[in-house]
Write a protein that holds these residues in place. Structure first.
Motif, short mmCIF file in Angstrom:
data_model
loop_
_atom_site.label_atom_id
_atom_site.label_comp_id
_atom_site.label_asym_id
_atom_site.label_seq_id
_atom_site.Cartn_x
_atom_site.Cartn_y
_atom_site.Cartn_z
N HIS A 187 -34.28 6.79 -64.35
CA HIS A 187 -34.22 8.20 -64.86
C HIS A 187 -32.73 8.81 -65.05
CE1 HIS A 187 -36.13 11.56 -66.47
NE2 HIS A 187 -35.72 12.24 -65.71
N GLU A 188 -32.68 9.23 -66.40
CA GLU A 188 -31.37 10.26 -66.73
C GLU A 188 -30.04 9.58 -65.70
OE1 GLU A 188 -32.61 14.24 -66.49
OE2 GLU A 188 -33.79 13.93 -68.25
N LYS A 189 -29.65 10.47 -65.06
CA LYS A 189 -28.35 10.08 -64.33
C LYS A 189 -28.35 8.72 -63.34
CE LYS A 189 -25.38 13.18 -63.16
NZ LYS A 189 -24.07 12.82 -64.21
N ALA A 190 -29.51 8.53 -62.99
CA ALA A 190 -29.86 7.15 -62.11
C ALA A 190 -29.27 5.96 -63.03
CB ALA A 190 -31.16 6.90 -61.78
N VAL A 191 -29.08 6.08 -64.23
CA VAL A 191 -28.82 4.78 -65.36
C VAL A 191 -27.47 4.53 -65.03
CG1 VAL A 191 -28.05 4.22 -67.53
CG2 VAL A 191 -30.47 5.29 -67.13
N GLU A 192 -26.53 5.65 -64.35
CA GLU A 192 -25.06 5.38 -63.88
C GLU A 192 -24.95 4.26 -62.89
OE1 GLU A 192 -23.68 9.19 -62.45
OE2 GLU A 192 -24.10 10.08 -64.51
N LEU A 193 -26.01 3.95 -62.03
CA LEU A 193 -26.02 3.21 -61.31
C LEU A 193 -26.10 1.65 -61.80
CD1 LEU A 193 -28.82 4.65 -58.71
CD2 LEU A 193 -26.48 4.38 -58.28
N LEU A 194 -26.17 1.38 -62.94
CA LEU A 194 -26.24 0.04 -63.57
C LEU A 194 -24.68 -0.41 -63.65
CD1 LEU A 194 -28.56 0.55 -66.68
CD2 LEU A 194 -28.89 -0.84 -64.62
N VAL A 195 -23.83 0.61 -63.38
CA VAL A 195 -22.48 0.18 -63.36
C VAL A 195 -21.81 0.51 -62.19
CG1 VAL A 195 -22.11 0.20 -65.98
CG2 VAL A 195 -21.66 2.40 -64.50
N THR A 196 -22.51 0.74 -61.18
CA THR A 196 -21.90 1.05 -59.65
C THR A 196 -22.37 -0.10 -58.83
OG1 THR A 196 -22.34 3.41 -60.22
CG2 THR A 196 -22.35 2.65 -57.89
N ASP A 197 -21.42 -0.48 -58.21
CA ASP A 197 -21.84 -1.75 -57.09
C ASP A 197 -21.34 -1.19 -55.99
OD1 ASP A 197 -22.64 -4.12 -56.45
OD2 ASP A 197 -20.94 -5.07 -56.71
N ALA A 198 -22.10 -0.20 -55.19
CA ALA A 198 -22.00 0.46 -53.92
C ALA A 198 -21.91 -0.79 -52.98
CB ALA A 198 -23.03 1.51 -53.86
N ALA A 199 -21.22 -0.65 -51.89
CA ALA A 199 -21.20 -1.63 -50.91
C ALA A 199 -22.41 -1.56 -50.24
CB ALA A 199 -20.15 -1.07 -50.00
N ALA A 200 -22.85 -2.78 -49.74
CA ALA A 200 -23.97 -3.09 -49.01
C ALA A 200 -24.03 -3.09 -47.58
CB ALA A 200 -24.68 -4.33 -49.54
N PRO A 201 -24.84 -2.61 -46.84
CA PRO A 201 -24.85 -2.92 -45.29
C PRO A 201 -24.31 -4.38 -45.09
CG PRO A 201 -26.84 -1.52 -45.75
CD PRO A 201 -26.30 -2.25 -47.37
N GLU A 202 -23.73 -4.62 -44.06
CA GLU A 202 -23.53 -6.15 -43.80
C GLU A 202 -24.55 -7.04 -43.87
OE1 GLU A 202 -20.68 -8.71 -41.52
OE2 GLU A 202 -20.34 -6.81 -41.54
N GLY A 203 -24.60 -8.21 -44.57
CA GLY A 203 -25.32 -9.19 -44.50
C GLY A 203 -26.43 -9.15 -45.82
N LEU A 204 -26.46 -7.88 -46.38
CA LEU A 204 -27.29 -7.54 -47.43
C LEU A 204 -26.51 -7.71 -48.83
CD1 LEU A 204 -29.23 -4.43 -46.19
CD2 LEU A 204 -29.89 -7.11 -46.20
N PRO A 205 -27.35 -8.06 -49.88
CA PRO A 205 -26.72 -8.20 -51.20
C PRO A 205 -26.35 -7.10 -51.68
CG PRO A 205 -29.13 -8.47 -51.24
CD PRO A 205 -28.77 -8.38 -50.01
N ASN A 206 -25.29 -7.01 -52.53
CA ASN A 206 -24.74 -5.75 -53.21
C ASN A 206 -25.75 -5.56 -54.52
OD1 ASN A 206 -24.13 -7.20 -55.46
ND2 ASN A 206 -21.92 -7.40 -54.59
N LEU A 207 -25.64 -4.39 -54.97
CA LEU A 207 -26.44 -3.84 -55.94
C LEU A 207 -26.46 -4.93 -57.16
CD1 LEU A 207 -26.23 0.22 -56.33
CD2 LEU A 207 -27.93 -1.18 -55.37
N ASN A 208 -25.46 -5.38 -57.61
CA ASN A 208 -25.60 -6.45 -58.76
C ASN A 208 -26.17 -7.42 -58.35
OD1 ASN A 208 -24.13 -4.75 -60.59
ND2 ASN A 208 -21.79 -5.59 -59.92
N ASP A 209 -26.07 -7.87 -57.27
CA ASP A 209 -26.60 -9.37 -56.77
C ASP A 209 -28.02 -8.90 -56.48
OD1 ASP A 209 -24.38 -10.61 -56.76
OD2 ASP A 209 -24.06 -10.50 -54.54
N LEU A 210 -28.51 -7.64 -55.95
CA LEU A 210 -29.84 -7.33 -55.78
C LEU A 210 -30.76 -7.07 -57.24
CD1 LEU A 210 -32.06 -6.73 -53.60
CD2 LEU A 210 -31.29 -4.27 -53.49
N ARG A 211 -29.94 -6.61 -58.23
CA ARG A 211 -30.41 -6.46 -59.40
C ARG A 211 -30.84 -8.06 -60.11
NH1 ARG A 211 -27.07 -3.54 -63.75
NH2 ARG A 211 -28.54 -4.58 -64.94
N ALA A 212 -30.01 -8.81 -59.84
CA ALA A 212 -30.36 -10.17 -60.38
C ALA A 212 -31.32 -10.53 -59.56
CB ALA A 212 -29.09 -11.01 -60.04
#
Length: 111
Positions: free
Chosen positions: A38-63
């Motif tokens: 929703h609205e400003k959450a769309v910005e997360l599509l181009v944000t690749d915030a660091a993931a906790p150790e051993g977990l996929p980053n946001l781009n990988d999680l989206r995939a």
């Protein structure tokens, strides 16, 4: 199994991570799963915030979510405000009216 629709209400990467993992779990159990940014959450599509150790980053999680059958929907207004295209981000564009009109018997969760 009832479906699950998760609305991500703000640009917090942890909320998107929770939405995607919850939707993946629902899809794994055989239910329809959708994540709406929703609205400003769309910005997360181009944000690749660091993931906790051993977990996929946001781009990988989206995939992973997409491969699991989770539908990713971005707010049309949010796309316009962020200068993004649904096609280049590999998401569907939509609005809240359509989301609610197609809710059916899905459970609705807002994060």
């Amino acid at each position: 199994m009832r479906g699950l629709t998760v609305v991500v209400a703000g640009p917090d990467p942890d909320r998107l991570r929770a939405a995607l993992t919850t939707a993946c779990a629902a899809a794994a159990l055989g239910g329809r799963a959708r994540v709406y940014l929703h609205e400003k959450a769309v910005e997360l599509l181009v944000t690749d915030a660091a993931a906790p150790e051993g977990l996929p980053n946001l781009n990988d999680l989206r995939a992973i979510a997409t491969d699991s059958g989770v539908d990713l929907i971005a707010c049309q207004t949010g796309l316009a405000l962020a200068g993004l295209s649904a096609d280049t981000q590999r998401v569907a564009a939509g609005g809240l009216i359509d989301l609610l009109a197609t809710l059916g018997d899905d459970r609705l969760v807002t994060l």
